[in-house]
Design an enzyme around this catalytic site. Sequence first.
Site, PDB file in Angstrom:
ATOM      1  N   GLY A  46       0.854  -0.947   0.469  1.00  0.00           N
ATOM      2  CA  GLY A  46       0.249   0.481   0.038  1.00  0.00           C
ATOM      3  C   GLY A  46       0.798   1.502   0.273  1.00  0.00           C
ATOM      4  O   GLY A  46       2.782   1.159   0.121  1.00  0.00           O
ATOM      5  N   GLN A  51       2.297  10.352   1.875  1.00  0.00           N
ATOM      6  CA  GLN A  51       3.671   9.169   1.557  1.00  0.00           C
ATOM      7  C   GLN A  51       5.147   9.819   0.729  1.00  0.00           C
ATOM      8  O   GLN A  51       5.686   9.490   0.927  1.00  0.00           O
ATOM      9  CB  GLN A  51       3.761   7.529   1.934  1.00  0.00           C
ATOM     10  CG  GLN A  51       2.792   7.059   3.828  1.00  0.00           C
ATOM     11  CD  GLN A  51       3.342   5.450   2.697  1.00  0.00           C
ATOM     12  OE1 GLN A  51       2.270   5.276   2.558  1.00  0.00           O
ATOM     13  NE2 GLN A  51       3.817   5.167   4.025  1.00  0.00           N
ATOM     14  N   CYS A  93       5.151  -0.348   7.249  1.00  0.00           N
ATOM     15  CA  CYS A  93       5.077   1.057   7.184  1.00  0.00           C
ATOM     16  C   CYS A  93       6.487   1.246   6.248  1.00  0.00           C
ATOM     17  O   CYS A  93       7.667   1.378   6.475  1.00  0.00           O
ATOM     18  CB  CYS A  93       4.826   2.077   8.059  1.00  0.00           C
ATOM     19  SG  CYS A  93       3.977   3.750   7.172  1.00  0.00           S
ATOM     20  N   LEU A  94       6.396   2.101   5.742  1.00  0.00           N
ATOM     21  CA  LEU A  94       7.350   1.810   4.284  1.00  0.00           C
ATOM     22  C   LEU A  94       7.630   3.667   4.544  1.00  0.00           C
ATOM     23  O   LEU A  94       9.027   4.236   4.578  1.00  0.00           O
ATOM     24  CB  LEU A  94       6.762   1.668   2.808  1.00  0.00           C
ATOM     25  CG  LEU A  94       6.109   1.194   2.070  1.00  0.00           C
ATOM     26  CD1 LEU A  94       5.601   1.075   0.774  1.00  0.00           C
ATOM     27  CD2 LEU A  94       7.526   0.291   1.747  1.00  0.00           C
ATOM     28  N   HIS A 135      -4.777   1.423   8.130  1.00  0.00           N
ATOM     29  CA  HIS A 135      -3.131   1.801   7.673  1.00  0.00           C
ATOM     30  C   HIS A 135      -3.031   2.601   7.150  1.00  0.00           C
ATOM     31  O   HIS A 135      -2.990   4.238   6.999  1.00  0.00           O
ATOM     32  CB  HIS A 135      -2.407   0.702   7.506  1.00  0.00           C
ATOM     33  CG  HIS A 135      -0.713   1.113   7.476  1.00  0.00           C
ATOM     34  ND1 HIS A 135      -0.002   0.966   8.894  1.00  0.00           N
ATOM     35  CD2 HIS A 135      -0.558   1.961   7.032  1.00  0.00           C
ATOM     36  CE1 HIS A 135       0.813   0.991   8.140  1.00  0.00           C
ATOM     37  NE2 HIS A 135       1.132   1.580   6.962  1.00  0.00           N
ATOM     38  N   GLU A 136      -3.811   2.744   5.344  1.00  0.00           N
ATOM     39  CA  GLU A 136      -3.645   3.894   4.132  1.00  0.00           C
ATOM     40  C   GLU A 136      -4.532   5.157   4.762  1.00  0.00           C
ATOM     41  O   GLU A 136      -4.376   5.489   4.662  1.00  0.00           O
ATOM     42  CB  GLU A 136      -3.671   3.339   2.903  1.00  0.00           C
ATOM     43  CG  GLU A 136      -3.022   1.904   2.426  1.00  0.00           C
ATOM     44  CD  GLU A 136      -1.568   2.908   2.645  1.00  0.00           C
ATOM     45  OE1 GLU A 136      -1.160   3.548   3.022  1.00  0.00           O
ATOM     46  OE2 GLU A 136      -0.448   1.481   3.375  1.00  0.00           O
ATOM     47  N   HIS A 139      -3.406   7.065   7.615  1.00  0.00           N
ATOM     48  CA  HIS A 139      -1.970   8.381   6.725  1.00  0.00           C
ATOM     49  C   HIS A 139      -2.541   9.233   5.863  1.00  0.00           C
ATOM     50  O   HIS A 139      -2.043  10.198   6.519  1.00  0.00           O
ATOM     51  CB  HIS A 139      -1.288   7.619   5.337  1.00  0.00           C
ATOM     52  CG  HIS A 139       0.199   6.621   5.873  1.00  0.00           C
ATOM     53  ND1 HIS A 139       0.949   7.311   6.903  1.00  0.00           N
ATOM     54  CD2 HIS A 139       0.455   5.415   5.689  1.00  0.00           C
ATOM     55  CE1 HIS A 139       2.049   6.131   7.502  1.00  0.00           C
ATOM     56  NE2 HIS A 139       1.850   5.143   6.482  1.00  0.00           N
TER      57      HIS A 139
HETATM   58  O1  K1U Z   1       1.543   1.893   4.030  1.00  0.00           O
HETATM   59  C1  K1U Z   1       2.610   2.187   3.716  1.00  0.00           C
HETATM   60  O2  K1U Z   1       3.245   2.472   4.765  1.00  0.00           O
HETATM   61  C2  K1U Z   1       2.980   0.628   3.065  1.00  0.00           C
HETATM   62  C3  K1U Z   1       2.846  -0.853   4.157  1.00  0.00           C
HETATM   63  C4  K1U Z   1       1.485  -0.800   4.066  1.00  0.00           C
HETATM   64  C5  K1U Z   1       0.973  -2.602   5.015  1.00  0.00           C
HETATM   65  C6  K1U Z   1       1.802  -3.308   5.151  1.00  0.00           C
HETATM   66  C7  K1U Z   1       1.343  -3.875   6.239  1.00  0.00           C
HETATM   67  C8  K1U Z   1       0.078  -3.848   6.852  1.00  0.00           C
HETATM   68  C9  K1U Z   1      -0.077  -2.821   6.020  1.00  0.00           C
HETATM   69  C10 K1U Z   1      -0.441  -2.313   6.294  1.00  0.00           C
HETATM   70  C11 K1U Z   1       3.639  -1.884   3.398  1.00  0.00           C
HETATM   71  O3  K1U Z   1       3.453  -2.365   2.567  1.00  0.00           O
HETATM   72  S1  K1U Z   1       4.911  -2.300   4.446  1.00  0.00           S
HETATM   73  C12 K1U Z   1       5.459  -3.596   3.643  1.00  0.00           C
HETATM   74  C13 K1U Z   1       5.184  -5.174   2.908  1.00  0.00           C
HETATM   75  O4  K1U Z   1       4.068  -5.329   4.141  1.00  0.00           O
HETATM   76  C14 K1U Z   1       5.020  -5.684   3.039  1.00  0.00           C
HETATM   77  C15 K1U Z   1       6.902  -5.758   1.265  1.00  0.00           C
HETATM   78  C16 K1U Z   1       7.181  -6.463   0.790  1.00  0.00           C
HETATM   79  C17 K1U Z   1       6.066  -8.227   0.748  1.00  0.00           C
HETATM   80  C18 K1U Z   1       4.629  -7.877   1.188  1.00  0.00           C
HETATM   81  C19 K1U Z   1       4.593  -7.051   2.271  1.00  0.00           C
HETATM   82 ZN    ZN Z   2       2.648   3.209   6.698  1.00  0.00          ZN
END
Ligand code: K1U
Ligand code: ZN
Length: 171
Positions: A46, A51, A93-94, A135-136, A139
């Site tokens: 996401g 972000q 979270c990125l 989560h999004e 944000h």
């Molecule tokens: O919004 C963000 O920071 C993105 C975040 C979204 C998210 C992940 C997990 C639970 C809720 C919301 C991410 O994508 S973190 C990276 C991640 O989850 C992932 C990375 C590589 C493969 C699979 C998942």
């Molecule tokens: Zn996030």
Amino acid sequence: MALLEILHYPAPALRTRAEPVNEVTEEIRKLAEDMAETMYAAPGIGLAANQVGVLLRLFVIDIADDDEPSQLRVFINPEIVEADGEQVYAEGCLSLPGVSEEIKRAEHIVIRALDAQGQPFELSTDGLLAVAIQHENDHLNGITMIDKVSTLKKKKMQRQVQRAVQEANAG
Ligand code: K1U
Ligand code: ZN
């Protein structure tokens, strides 16, 4: 398409409530495409406009596994209209690199939004998609995972982010 820079905590844009999109124009569609490309490259499931430093109410999500066809979803001006039940998921979270934390959220939600064509839709969902949407959506309201944990965990997460950013900058 273009890769956008993902902001890291404590960037002010991550603490700011985003404004509604007035009209779904070509420019908004281009932003959504660039956000999707940035999300896939990260990689992530996401990405919210805050972000990448754009304070508009828009996010993209794709929870498909690598071995499944992609299922990109664009949510513009989203509104969670129902939320019930409870689930705990170890979220990433990125904008908080190096952090994974168990967060409690609603198990089932109903969301209304506009798609990339500006058409309204409603989605009833649960599990990981519901987690990612919440989560999004947080944000867009200037809320990150770090705002949902105890003071002790918050300090630990801040150290983890600092370390991860330093390591990334060191090459
Ligand atoms: O919004 C963000 O920071 C993105 C975040 C979204 C998210 C992940 C997990 C639970 C809720 C919301 C991410 O994508 S973190 C990276 C991640 O989850 C992932 C990375 C590589 C493969 C699979 C998942
Ligand atoms: Zn996030």
